[in-house]
Design a protein around this motif. Structure first.
Motif, short mmCIF file in Angstrom:
data_model
loop_
_atom_site.label_atom_id
_atom_site.label_comp_id
_atom_site.label_asym_id
_atom_site.label_seq_id
_atom_site.Cartn_x
_atom_site.Cartn_y
_atom_site.Cartn_z
N PHE A 80 0.83 -1.21 0.00
CA PHE A 80 0.00 0.00 0.00
C PHE A 80 0.87 1.26 0.00
CE2 PHE A 80 -1.99 3.33 2.62
CZ PHE A 80 -3.17 3.54 1.95
N LEU A 81 1.87 1.28 0.85
CA LEU A 81 2.71 2.47 0.97
C LEU A 81 3.61 2.67 -0.24
CD1 LEU A 81 3.50 2.15 4.76
CD2 LEU A 81 2.32 4.07 3.66
N GLY A 82 4.03 1.58 -0.84
CA GLY A 82 4.81 1.71 -2.07
C GLY A 82 4.01 2.41 -3.16
N LYS A 83 2.75 2.04 -3.29
CA LYS A 83 1.88 2.69 -4.27
C LYS A 83 1.59 4.14 -3.88
CE LYS A 83 -0.39 -1.61 -5.73
NZ LYS A 83 -1.67 -2.36 -5.76
N ALA A 84 1.38 4.36 -2.57
CA ALA A 84 1.07 5.71 -2.09
C ALA A 84 2.21 6.67 -2.37
CB ALA A 84 0.75 5.67 -0.60
N VAL A 85 3.42 6.26 -2.09
CA VAL A 85 4.58 7.11 -2.35
C VAL A 85 4.72 7.39 -3.84
CG1 VAL A 85 7.11 7.19 -2.29
CG2 VAL A 85 5.83 6.49 -0.25
N GLY A 86 4.44 6.39 -4.65
CA GLY A 86 4.47 6.59 -6.10
C GLY A 86 3.47 7.64 -6.56
N ILE A 87 2.28 7.63 -5.95
CA ILE A 87 1.26 8.63 -6.29
C ILE A 87 1.72 10.02 -5.87
CG2 ILE A 87 -1.07 9.42 -5.70
CD1 ILE A 87 -1.85 6.43 -5.47
N VAL A 88 2.30 10.14 -4.67
CA VAL A 88 2.76 11.45 -4.20
C VAL A 88 3.81 12.02 -5.14
CG1 VAL A 88 3.85 12.71 -2.31
CG2 VAL A 88 2.22 10.89 -1.81
N ARG A 89 4.68 11.18 -5.67
CA ARG A 89 5.75 11.65 -6.57
C ARG A 89 5.19 12.24 -7.87
NH1 ARG A 89 9.51 6.97 -4.75
NH2 ARG A 89 11.03 8.13 -3.47
N MET A 90 3.94 11.91 -8.19
CA MET A 90 3.32 12.47 -9.40
C MET A 90 2.63 13.80 -9.14
SD MET A 90 1.78 9.12 -11.36
CE MET A 90 0.84 8.48 -9.97
N MET A 91 2.57 14.21 -7.88
CA MET A 91 1.87 15.45 -7.53
C MET A 91 2.80 16.66 -7.69
SD MET A 91 -0.29 14.24 -4.18
CE MET A 91 -1.57 12.99 -4.31
N ALA A 92 2.19 17.83 -7.72
CA ALA A 92 2.96 19.07 -7.82
C ALA A 92 3.65 19.35 -6.49
CB ALA A 92 2.05 20.24 -8.19
N PRO A 93 4.85 19.92 -6.52
CA PRO A 93 5.53 20.29 -5.27
C PRO A 93 4.71 21.30 -4.48
CG PRO A 93 7.05 20.38 -7.12
CD PRO A 93 5.68 20.22 -7.70
N ASP A 94 4.83 21.24 -3.16
CA ASP A 94 4.12 22.18 -2.29
C ASP A 94 5.04 22.51 -1.11
OD1 ASP A 94 2.45 23.67 -0.70
OD2 ASP A 94 0.73 22.34 -0.91
N ALA A 95 5.68 23.66 -1.19
CA ALA A 95 6.67 24.05 -0.18
C ALA A 95 6.04 24.36 1.17
CB ALA A 95 7.45 25.27 -0.67
N CYS A 96 4.72 24.51 1.21
CA CYS A 96 4.05 24.85 2.48
C CYS A 96 3.75 23.63 3.34
CB CYS A 96 2.75 25.60 2.19
SG CYS A 96 2.99 27.23 1.43
N ARG A 97 3.91 22.46 2.76
CA ARG A 97 3.60 21.24 3.50
C ARG A 97 4.81 20.80 4.32
NH1 ARG A 97 -1.80 19.86 3.93
NH2 ARG A 97 -2.83 20.05 1.90
N ASN A 98 4.57 20.58 5.62
CA ASN A 98 5.65 20.11 6.48
C ASN A 98 5.04 19.60 7.79
OD1 ASN A 98 8.23 19.53 7.33
ND2 ASN A 98 9.01 21.61 7.02
N LEU A 99 5.83 18.84 8.53
CA LEU A 99 5.44 18.47 9.87
C LEU A 99 5.56 19.68 10.79
CD1 LEU A 99 7.32 15.05 10.20
CD2 LEU A 99 4.84 15.35 9.97
N PRO A 100 4.77 19.74 11.85
CA PRO A 100 4.93 20.85 12.80
C PRO A 100 6.28 20.76 13.50
CG PRO A 100 3.44 19.19 13.69
CD PRO A 100 3.71 18.80 12.26
N SER A 101 6.80 21.90 13.91
CA SER A 101 8.09 21.90 14.61
C SER A 101 7.98 21.12 15.91
CB SER A 101 8.55 23.33 14.89
OG SER A 101 7.59 24.02 15.66
#
Length: 443
Positions: A80-101
């Motif tokens: 499942f995660l292998g496919k999920a990561v593959g899908i994310v790599r096809m998305m547009a970059p988003d510099a605003c996305r991050n984990l909270p500090s």
């Protein structure tokens, strides 16, 4: 079970990073719920539900995606995660996305029971005990009303346990466990060829504090109280709102303070931080750490620590709800994603309950139900169908239905008269009886 939940979440996080995520957050949610429904004093249905899910926030090469699955099997998760990561790599970059500090994240949710929301009685409940509660709470055939008859009674007893584990790749580990015991009942009565319905419920994190025994009688009174109801003359009235439905005029304010609404220009409270936009008597606090009360929580869905403090203070807006993403999008400081346990403080003095507020207002309409309608998030305009009671000289004189209340939330709260000290601690929002002046009612 807690150790098992922690291990499942830890393994899932490791698999997400192994699949190619640079950063990740994993949330394990598990729930068990038992229900016993009754119809006219007899058991109608018995249900048990168990659910488990894993939710993933994946940060991959400057891109982001969120995914969820009900499968906890390791090999299934790996695929499942292998496919999920593959899908994310096809998305547009988003510099605003991050984990909270990490410094903003909760570090005190270690056992999951820091807020005393686990009841040992939950694990000791038997099917017979659950049936016994549901049947003993039923009032059908036990009440002999005068002037009307009870047509039907539908009751439901439920108990549940919710367990949450949140972990991220920066070292966050948060646990939360919460038990809930609920009973609700709807009663329909008939008088003069017309039928009227009334509902009442109670909820608690402790079984021995669940007031199920009186719910049926209250539902009958609420139904019978509507007999002979109808519209009254349309004009401006003082409006007193019952504590059980008062969230209808508070939730839109909290929604308007959410950064998502502000970023979309869909909030009537844009640019309101630090501004006095409501009556000075209006204060809403966020009190997320009340021990033993349902919905209290030490962290939000990102794992950010919740804290006590004012949302609106003396009519002045003090806080927006800003998660990590919206903070980066808007260029403002992050807070928490939403109000956890908002409470409207009593005003103008503590200790007032419904009857005190009716006397304070003198004449008006006491609203006990909102029936349909809508509000405009961008302007604050609202229009709701209502029912309740006309009151004069502080005393209820007749039931009212078929009325429409209209206005604007900013104007409404600037005509704020009073807030009681009678909120129900079983509700997610601690909102008491509220009163407002000069509200438009139409028949």
């Amino acid at each position: 079970m807690k150790e098992q939940n922690i291990q499942i979440t830890r393994d899932a996080l490791a698999l997400a990073l192994e699949a190619g995520a640079r950063k990740a957050r994993v949330t394990l949610a598990r729930s068990t719920e038992n229900l016993v429904s009754t119809l006219n004093g007899e058991v109608d249905k018995v249900t048990r539900c168990e659910d488990s899910s894993l939710s993933f926030a994946l940060f991959v090469d400057g891109r982001f995606g969120s995914f969820s699955t009900n499968s906890l099997d390791r090999e299934s998760l790996r695929e499942f995660l292998g496919k999920a990561v593959g899908i994310v790599r096809m998305m547009a970059p988003d510099a605003c996305r991050n984990l909270p500090s990490p410094e903003r994240c909760c570090k005190t949710a270690i056992t999951g029971n820091e807020l005393d929301l686990e009841d040992p009685a939950y694990t000791e409940l038997t099917p017979e005990r659950r049936r016994g509660i549901a049947l003993s709470a039923a009032v059908f055939g036990k009440i002999k009303p005068e002037g009307y008859k009870i047509v039907s009674e539908e009751g439901e007893y439920a108990d549940s346990r919710y367990e949450t584990v949140v972990m991220d790749s920066q070292g966050l580990v948060c646990l939360h466990t919460e038990d809930n015991f609920d009973y609700g009942v709807e009663v329909t009565v008939e008088a003069g060829g017309e039928k009227y319905s009334g509902y009442w419920w109670d909820s608690s994190s402790r079984l021995d504090k669940l007031a199920y025994a009186g719910c049926g009688e209250t539902a009958v009174r609420r139904a019978a109280g509507q007999i002979g109801s109808g519209p009254v003359a349309g004009k401006k009235y003082n409006m007193v709102i019952d504590r059980d439905v008062a969230s209808k005029v508070v939730s839109p304010l909290l929604n308007a303070l959410n950064a998502y609404s502000i970023q979309q220009n869909n909030s009537f409270l844009m640019n309101s931080i630090g501004r006095k936009v409501f009556s000075e008597g209006m204060t809403i606090m966020d009190l997320p750490h009340i021990k033993g009360q349902t919905c209290s929580k030490l962290f939000d869905s990102e794992g950010v620590a919740t804290s006590e403090g004012p949302i609106i203070e003396g009519g002045t807006v003090r806080k927006y709800f800003v998660n990590s993403y919206m903070a980066a999008k808007l260029g403002i400081s992050p807070t928490v994603e939403d109000a956890t346990r908002p409470k409207v403080l009593p005003w103008p003095e503590p200790g007032m309950h419904l009857n005190d507020i009716l006397r304070l207002c003198g004449d008006g309409i006491y609203v006990t139900e909102f029936n349909g309608g809508n509000s405009n998030a961008a302007t604050g305009d609202f229009s709701y169908g209502v029912e309740g009671y006309l009151f004069e000289d502080g005393k209820i004189v007749k039931p009212v239905s078929g009325m429409l209340v209209t206005g604007n939330f900013l104007n409404l709260w600037n005509n704020f008269i009073a807030a009681g000290d009678d909120y129900r601690d079983c509700m997610s929002k601690l909102i008491p009886t509220l009163a407002f002046a000069n509200v438009d009612f139409n028949g």
